[in-house]
Design a protein around this motif. Structure first.
Motif, PDB file in Angstrom:
ATOM      1  N   ALA A  37       0.838  -1.206   0.000  1.00  0.00           N
ATOM      2  CA  ALA A  37       0.000   0.000   0.000  1.00  0.00           C
ATOM      3  C   ALA A  37       0.870   1.251   0.000  1.00  0.00           C
ATOM      4  CB  ALA A  37      -0.946  -0.006   1.197  1.00  0.00           C
ATOM      5  N   GLU A  38       1.961   1.222   0.779  1.00  0.00           N
ATOM      6  CA  GLU A  38       2.849   2.381   0.849  1.00  0.00           C
ATOM      7  C   GLU A  38       3.464   2.709  -0.510  1.00  0.00           C
ATOM      8  OE1 GLU A  38       5.403   1.060   4.022  1.00  0.00           O
ATOM      9  OE2 GLU A  38       4.270   2.211   5.517  1.00  0.00           O
ATOM     10  N   GLN A  39       3.557   1.732  -1.395  1.00  0.00           N
ATOM     11  CA  GLN A  39       4.112   1.936  -2.738  1.00  0.00           C
ATOM     12  C   GLN A  39       3.029   2.281  -3.765  1.00  0.00           C
ATOM     13  OE1 GLN A  39       6.228  -1.674  -3.722  1.00  0.00           O
ATOM     14  NE2 GLN A  39       7.176  -1.742  -1.708  1.00  0.00           N
ATOM     15  N   HIS A  40       1.776   2.171  -3.364  1.00  0.00           N
ATOM     16  CA  HIS A  40       0.657   2.339  -4.287  1.00  0.00           C
ATOM     17  C   HIS A  40       0.314   3.819  -4.473  1.00  0.00           C
ATOM     18  CE1 HIS A  40      -2.561   0.276  -6.420  1.00  0.00           C
ATOM     19  NE2 HIS A  40      -3.328   1.290  -6.063  1.00  0.00           N
ATOM     20  N   ALA A  41       0.069   4.207  -5.706  1.00  0.00           N
ATOM     21  CA  ALA A  41      -0.297   5.594  -6.014  1.00  0.00           C
ATOM     22  C   ALA A  41      -1.550   5.990  -5.244  1.00  0.00           C
ATOM     23  CB  ALA A  41      -0.546   5.743  -7.513  1.00  0.00           C
ATOM     24  N   GLY A  42      -1.504   7.147  -4.621  1.00  0.00           N
ATOM     25  CA  GLY A  42      -2.655   7.681  -3.915  1.00  0.00           C
ATOM     26  C   GLY A  42      -2.726   7.312  -2.444  1.00  0.00           C
ATOM     27  N   PHE A  43      -1.849   6.424  -1.965  1.00  0.00           N
ATOM     28  CA  PHE A  43      -1.847   6.041  -0.552  1.00  0.00           C
ATOM     29  C   PHE A  43      -1.263   7.174   0.270  1.00  0.00           C
ATOM     30  CE2 PHE A  43       0.258   4.102   3.158  1.00  0.00           C
ATOM     31  CZ  PHE A  43      -0.827   3.440   3.724  1.00  0.00           C
ATOM     32  N   LEU A  44      -1.944   7.535   1.374  1.00  0.00           N
ATOM     33  CA  LEU A  44      -1.518   8.658   2.206  1.00  0.00           C
ATOM     34  C   LEU A  44      -1.043   8.244   3.593  1.00  0.00           C
ATOM     35  CD1 LEU A  44      -4.467  11.071   1.345  1.00  0.00           C
ATOM     36  CD2 LEU A  44      -2.164  11.034   0.327  1.00  0.00           C
ATOM     37  N   GLY A  45      -1.472   7.089   4.077  1.00  0.00           N
ATOM     38  CA  GLY A  45      -1.075   6.654   5.413  1.00  0.00           C
ATOM     39  C   GLY A  45      -2.029   5.616   5.957  1.00  0.00           C
ATOM     40  N   GLU A  46      -1.691   5.119   7.171  1.00  0.00           N
ATOM     41  CA  GLU A  46      -2.476   4.044   7.762  1.00  0.00           C
ATOM     42  C   GLU A  46      -2.354   4.085   9.279  1.00  0.00           C
ATOM     43  OE1 GLU A  46      -2.276  -0.363   9.123  1.00  0.00           O
ATOM     44  OE2 GLU A  46      -0.783   1.191   9.196  1.00  0.00           O
ATOM     45  N   GLU A  47      -3.424   3.670   9.940  1.00  0.00           N
ATOM     46  CA  GLU A  47      -3.442   3.511  11.402  1.00  0.00           C
ATOM     47  C   GLU A  47      -4.134   2.187  11.692  1.00  0.00           C
ATOM     48  OE1 GLU A  47      -4.060   8.293  12.062  1.00  0.00           O
ATOM     49  OE2 GLU A  47      -5.790   6.959  12.150  1.00  0.00           O
ATOM     50  N   SER A  48      -3.606   1.439  12.672  1.00  0.00           N
ATOM     51  CA  SER A  48      -4.173   0.124  12.921  1.00  0.00           C
ATOM     52  C   SER A  48      -4.065  -0.246  14.391  1.00  0.00           C
ATOM     53  CB  SER A  48      -3.434  -0.916  12.063  1.00  0.00           C
ATOM     54  OG  SER A  48      -4.052  -2.171  12.152  1.00  0.00           O
ATOM     55  N   ALA A  49      -5.074  -0.960  14.877  1.00  0.00           N
ATOM     56  CA  ALA A  49      -5.076  -1.474  16.249  1.00  0.00           C
ATOM     57  C   ALA A  49      -5.805  -2.816  16.237  1.00  0.00           C
ATOM     58  CB  ALA A  49      -5.784  -0.499  17.182  1.00  0.00           C
ATOM     59  N   ARG A  50      -5.300  -3.745  17.037  1.00  0.00           N
ATOM     60  CA  ARG A  50      -5.955  -5.046  17.111  1.00  0.00           C
ATOM     61  C   ARG A  50      -5.931  -5.552  18.538  1.00  0.00           C
ATOM     62  NH1 ARG A  50      -8.506  -8.595  14.701  1.00  0.00           N
ATOM     63  NH2 ARG A  50      -8.204  -7.730  12.654  1.00  0.00           N
ATOM     64  N   GLU A  51      -7.095  -5.844  19.041  1.00  0.00           N
ATOM     65  CA  GLU A  51      -7.291  -6.580  20.297  1.00  0.00           C
ATOM     66  C   GLU A  51      -8.293  -7.665  19.925  1.00  0.00           C
ATOM     67  OE1 GLU A  51      -5.756  -6.359  23.283  1.00  0.00           O
ATOM     68  OE2 GLU A  51      -4.469  -4.790  22.499  1.00  0.00           O
ATOM     69  N   GLN A  52      -9.471  -7.655  20.539  1.00  0.00           N
ATOM     70  CA  GLN A  52     -10.515  -8.586  20.102  1.00  0.00           C
ATOM     71  C   GLN A  52     -11.108  -8.121  18.770  1.00  0.00           C
ATOM     72  OE1 GLN A  52     -12.350  -7.679  23.600  1.00  0.00           O
ATOM     73  NE2 GLN A  52     -11.417  -9.315  24.790  1.00  0.00           N
ATOM     74  N   LEU A  53     -11.132  -6.820  18.577  1.00  0.00           N
ATOM     75  CA  LEU A  53     -11.632  -6.212  17.352  1.00  0.00           C
ATOM     76  C   LEU A  53     -10.469  -5.505  16.677  1.00  0.00           C
ATOM     77  CD1 LEU A  53     -14.251  -5.421  15.736  1.00  0.00           C
ATOM     78  CD2 LEU A  53     -14.214  -3.308  17.055  1.00  0.00           C
ATOM     79  N   GLY A  54     -10.269  -5.778  15.406  1.00  0.00           N
ATOM     80  CA  GLY A  54      -9.212  -5.099  14.663  1.00  0.00           C
ATOM     81  C   GLY A  54      -9.788  -3.952  13.862  1.00  0.00           C
TER      82      GLY A  54
END
Length: 108
Positions: A37-54
């Protein structure tokens, strides 16, 4: 880490999921998807968290970038693996970000 996004408007893809079981391949695939995704045109960033629910929120320049990412060949395979092996449930939501606010306590 909070993604550094440009001045709106831009798009957010919110992917919320619950897993069927702990599979180390899931984590490796998730890391690979972020690399791609980081190499894909138009990608700006990402945030992620995972416990019981991702929850993963990825940010994109426009709807066309999101469409192209959804069709990226390795991503298509990961989606198939997710439906077959990893996810109990998931939801994908695509939103237009019209405003954003940011705070950072630099003294911490």
């Amino acid at each position: 880490m909070i993604a550094k996004t440009p001045t709106p408007p831009y798009y957010a893809v919110i992917f919320t999921s619950t897993l069927q079981s702990d599979d180390p391949e899931y984590g490796r695939t998730a890391e690979r998807m972020l690399e791609l995704a980081e190499q894909h045109a138009g990608f700006l960033g990402e945030e992620s968290a995972r416990e019981q629910l991702g929850i993963t929120v990825s940010y994109w320049q426009d709807l066309e970038s999101i469409k192209q990412w959804k069709q990226q060949s390795e991503h298509v395979i990961a989606q198939q693996m997710g439906r077959k092996h990893w996810y109990k449930t998931y939801a994908t939501r695509i939103c237009l970000v019209e405003r954003d606010y940011f705070f950072a306590d630099d003294s911490a």
